[in-house]
Design an enzyme around this catalytic site. Sequence first.
Site, short mmCIF file in Angstrom:
data_model
loop_
_atom_site.label_atom_id
_atom_site.label_comp_id
_atom_site.label_asym_id
_atom_site.label_seq_id
_atom_site.Cartn_x
_atom_site.Cartn_y
_atom_site.Cartn_z
N CYS A 152 0.81 -1.17 0.00
CA CYS A 152 0.00 -0.05 -0.02
C CYS A 152 0.61 1.26 -0.08
O CYS A 152 0.47 2.21 -0.49
CB CYS A 152 -0.94 0.06 1.29
SG CYS A 152 -2.28 -1.34 1.07
N HIS A 211 -3.60 6.90 1.27
CA HIS A 211 -4.06 5.52 0.78
C HIS A 211 -5.25 5.07 1.15
O HIS A 211 -5.61 5.40 2.46
CB HIS A 211 -2.83 4.83 1.36
CG HIS A 211 -3.14 3.22 1.05
ND1 HIS A 211 -3.52 2.58 0.24
CD2 HIS A 211 -3.26 2.38 2.17
CE1 HIS A 211 -3.88 1.32 0.17
NE2 HIS A 211 -3.82 1.21 1.63
N ASN A 268 -10.07 -0.83 -1.70
CA ASN A 268 -8.57 -0.81 -1.52
C ASN A 268 -8.00 -1.25 -2.67
O ASN A 268 -7.64 -2.58 -2.91
CB ASN A 268 -7.88 -1.45 -0.16
CG ASN A 268 -6.63 -1.49 0.17
OD1 ASN A 268 -5.79 -0.79 -0.87
ND2 ASN A 268 -5.89 -1.78 1.13
#
Length: 339
Positions: A116, A266, A296
């Site tokens: 990430c 993020h 995500n």
Amino acid sequence: MTNKAYIRSTGMYVPENVVTNHELPQELNTNDEWIRQRTGVQERRYAAPGVRTSDLAHKAVKNLLSKGDVAAEEIDCIIFATLSPDFFFPGAGVFLQEKLGWADRHIPCYDIRQQCSGFIYGLQMAQSFVESGMYRNVLLIGAEIHSNLLDFSQRGRAVTVLFGDGAAAVVVSPATDEKSQILSTAVHADGSGALNGIHMKLYDVGKRPCIDYDINDHEVNADFFPDMPASRNLFTNAVRRMTEVCQNSLKKLALTVDDVDWVVPHQANIRINKSMAEHLGIPGEKVLYNIHKYANTTAATIPLLLAEYTENETIRRGDLLLIPAFGSGFVWGTAVVRY
């Protein structure tokens, strides 16, 4: 002006197939309310069978090039951030290079795997390359296909509801004025969190054979799917580390949170980002989101935000962006960008 870099252009692509919370398999034993309350995710995109990560990246780059801000022949380096490459090796960068028709130009391809935080790590690389004069126009891609790697049984519920597929790209070039430039990047890692946060063994090179997979034995095949230990370790670390690195980066630049126009974080979990913003003292309306639409997408979340919110003119040239990320490993970092 000393040699500085800036984000010259953006582009994005998400698959057409929208999968809402209601459309997830019943075997997950979950529901829309449970997912929304805990994650903020309402839907995600899933790539079609046969589509690979470099295919999504290819379309994101085509979208970027179609804007006319940068010509294909100007790009002299590729950095590809992903945890879901087309194959174990070679990396996805060379596949993207070939699909773009650039193979005969022999452009170098870097493949990085910081989950990430992949975009922030890649942005620091691109900034360094440009500011050192090694390359002039670096194409940085974040792309993921998670949907083919998820466990759709109840065992995988905590992970599967979180993730989607998508790709986005930016070009980092020498800054032409002080209005638009990357002011700072900072990245960190703490290997003690490698198996305490979300991880995916898939294979263990210490085993012979490295993959022992039996679909009928849940204990044997457990390493095949992503796993996230049931603890607050990831949440707590994400909030603390992103808050710290944001505060430190702003302090080094003699800036405060009041100088920040937009936080471009993020998109792991809406609660993590809200908690981080609260700890930083940043108003919630300054924090940008699209997790509700795309879930995500790991390395792709930040460039997707940049592409989407520059396209709709929310982010404008000259805006000060605070861009934090935290990922499994643990790896984290932030960039302060004058867009």
